[in-house]
Design a protein around this motif. Structure first.
Motif, PDB file in Angstrom:
ATOM      1  N   VAL A  81       2.729   5.882 -36.444  1.00  0.00           N
ATOM      2  CA  VAL A  81       1.420   5.890 -37.088  1.00  0.00           C
ATOM      3  C   VAL A  81       0.440   5.113 -36.206  1.00  0.00           C
ATOM      4  N   THR A  82      -0.710   5.733 -35.960  1.00  0.00           N
ATOM      5  CA  THR A  82      -1.752   5.117 -35.133  1.00  0.00           C
ATOM      6  C   THR A  82      -3.093   5.303 -35.830  1.00  0.00           C
ATOM      7  N   ILE A  83      -3.909   4.204 -35.847  1.00  0.00           N
ATOM      8  CA  ILE A  83      -5.250   4.262 -36.426  1.00  0.00           C
ATOM      9  C   ILE A  83      -6.241   3.989 -35.313  1.00  0.00           C
ATOM     10  N   VAL A  84      -7.247   4.920 -35.165  1.00  0.00           N
ATOM     11  CA  VAL A  84      -8.220   4.850 -34.073  1.00  0.00           C
ATOM     12  C   VAL A  84      -9.616   4.876 -34.683  1.00  0.00           C
ATOM     13  N   ASP A  85     -10.521   3.961 -34.180  1.00  0.00           N
ATOM     14  CA  ASP A  85     -11.895   3.943 -34.687  1.00  0.00           C
ATOM     15  C   ASP A  85     -12.709   5.060 -34.046  1.00  0.00           C
ATOM     16  N   PRO A  86     -13.928   5.277 -34.479  1.00  0.00           N
ATOM     17  CA  PRO A  86     -14.723   6.406 -33.932  1.00  0.00           C
ATOM     18  C   PRO A  86     -14.957   6.315 -32.429  1.00  0.00           C
ATOM     19  N   GLN A  87     -14.909   5.119 -31.836  1.00  0.00           N
ATOM     20  CA  GLN A  87     -15.133   4.989 -30.395  1.00  0.00           C
ATOM     21  C   GLN A  87     -13.838   5.205 -29.595  1.00  0.00           C
ATOM     22  N   GLY A  88     -12.720   5.437 -30.235  1.00  0.00           N
ATOM     23  CA  GLY A  88     -11.465   5.700 -29.540  1.00  0.00           C
ATOM     24  C   GLY A  88     -10.605   4.479 -29.364  1.00  0.00           C
ATOM     25  N   THR A  89     -11.026   3.331 -29.908  1.00  0.00           N
ATOM     26  CA  THR A  89     -10.244   2.111 -29.780  1.00  0.00           C
ATOM     27  C   THR A  89      -9.123   2.132 -30.803  1.00  0.00           C
ATOM     28  N   VAL A  90      -7.937   1.786 -30.369  1.00  0.00           N
ATOM     29  CA  VAL A  90      -6.776   1.763 -31.251  1.00  0.00           C
ATOM     30  C   VAL A  90      -6.844   0.487 -32.070  1.00  0.00           C
TER      31      VAL A  90
END
Length: 461
Positions: A81-90
């Motif tokens: 499971v990976t969560i990424v913000d709108p700018q692509g930062t994990v």
């Protein structure tokens, strides 16, 4: 094994190997591709369903607890499971420290998710050093709608499914190989037996007594070949019979010839000689096959004539006296044999010894007859000239001169009769006559009168 020594079996077996290998490669390509697509779609559907469930949970998670939630969700869903913000930062990852991970803004599944699609991608993960299937969905978080929830699982099931397919293909190929070997064995044994039968029949074609035909009812190429061999065998036997008859005829003609016949090849080795040649030259028959001419007949003249014809390929005629034939004379005619498979020459020796002897006898006979005719003619001419010169008026001798002329004419007539008798004797037309008596002293007196005419006429007393 003996079966592997058969070229036909080996060719059929190699053909079966090639066919099975080609079929295996094609099936492997199609089946593995199909299995991979099916398994990939199954994983994608599962991950999509789990992502839609988990994105409802993550929207209410405090930012400080994202890392723990990602690990808990990973344990429950058995996925990464990976969560990424709108700018692509994990922001959080169940497998790695987010601070050590690079920006994910340009990942394929992230870009697809930002476009409102279900982001799907299969690629090699440098982080985990294996192929992963990624599914990404957007979800609203803290008032923003462009956060990305990404799930990933390794394609172990895909590899296992592909391996299972390939093991199945391998087992099927082994079964097909065994069946192919059995089929190749049956066909090779059948065709090998038929081919050997044809081969045995073809090898017996040269036997003139082999009149049987090869049996074949098969309507295939070998059956057509068998029927062609039957037709060819009949034609060949007819040709061999004709050749044998012609050869026997020529052999009988050459053997019965009174003339000697000698044939040599290009290397001056004897290929044939008849009994007449062996008899006149004193050769012991049979002559060894391909015996050199000089070892059998040591005559330079005959050797030179044959060598000249072999070199010029032009016929030659001449006379020779062969020492091996006790000096008998022969008229030799030599001709080339350029039409034969092995070039050579043939010599025909005609014995002319008796002809030469008869020629000498004839010349001697003509000389003797000429001498016999010259004597009475000379006497007749002499007495005729004597009478003309005046002896005709001599009453004492003229009658005697005329009697001598008459006797010489009778002598000429006797000579002519003797010549006719000899001619009849030579032509076997003379008839046997009765014996006659005659007085020897009359013959002596006539001879004396011929050789001493003066005494006969009383002029030499």
């Amino acid at each position: 094994m003996a079966i592997f020594q058969s070229p036909l079996f080996r060719k059929l077996l190699v053909s079966a190997f090639v066919l099975i290998a080609g079929a295996l490669l094609v099936l492997d390509s199609f089946l593995t591709t199909g299995v991979a697509e099916r398994e990939t779609q199954s994983v994608q559907h599962r991950l999509t369903a789990e992502a839609r469930i988990l994105k409802g949970e993550v929207a209410d998670v405090d930012p400080a607890r994202l890392e723990n939630w990602a690990k808990e969700a990973s344990t429950r869903a058995q996925t990464r499971v990976t969560i990424v913000d709108p700018q692509g930062t994990v922001l959080a990852d169940s497998e790695r420290d987010p601070e050590t991970m690079e920006n994910h803004a340009n990942r394929t599944e992230i870009l697809q998710a930002h476009r409102g699609q279900v982001g799907v991608s299969i690629r090699y993960s440098t982080t985990l050093s294996r192929d992963l299937c990624y599914v990404a969905l957007t979800f609203p978080y803290r008032g923003a709608a462009s956060f990305i929830l990404r799930l990933a699982v390794p394609l172990q099931e895909l590899d296992a499914a592909v391996a299972a397919v390939r093991w199945w293909l391998l087992g099927t190929s082994l079964v097909a190989l065994i069946l192919g070997m059995l089929i190749a064995y049956v066909f090779s044994m059948r065709f090998t037996g038929r081919i050997r039968h044809l081969q045995s029949f073809a090898e017996r074609l040269v036997e003139t007594k082999a009149s049987q035909e090869i049996w074949s009812e098969a309507d295939d190429e070998l059956g057509s070949l068998a029927r062609s061999l039957n037709r060819m065998a009949a034609q060949l036997r007819d040709s061999l019979d004709q050749l044998s008859m012609e050869s026997a005829r020529r052999e009988a003609i050459l053997s019965s010839m009174a003339e000697g016949v000698l044939a040599v090849d290009q290397q001056m080795r004897i290929t044939f000689c008849n009994e007449s040649f062996a008899r006149v030259t004193g050769i012991l028959v049979p002559i060894p096959d391909r015996a050199p001419l000089l070892e059998v007949v040591r005559d330079a003249g005959l050797f030179d004539m044959l060598a000249q014809v072999l070199a010029s390929e032009q016929p030659l005629k001449g006379r020779l006296e062969l020492p091996a034939a006790n000096g008998r004379s022969f008229e030799v005619q030599v001709a080339p044999l350029s039409a034969s498979p092995r070039q050579g020459a043939i010599a025909v020796l005609h014995d002319i010894t008796d002809l030469e002897r008869l020629e000498r006898v004839r010349k001697d006979f003509v000389a003797n007859v000429s001498h016999e005719l010259r004597t009475p003619l000379a006497a007749i001419r002499g007495y005729a000239d004597t009478l003309i010169d005046g002896a005709l008026e001599d009453p004492e001798n003229n009658r005697k001169f005329l009697e001598i002329i008459s006797a010489q004419a009778a002598q000429l007539n006797n000579i002519a009769s003797d010549l006719l008798m000899l001619s009849e004797l030579e032509s076997d037309r003379a008839e046997a006559g009765k014996p006659e008596r005659f007085f020897v002293h009359n013959v002596v007196d006539n001879a004396c009168a011929q050789w001493n005419p003066r005494r006969a006429c009383g002029m030499c007393a």
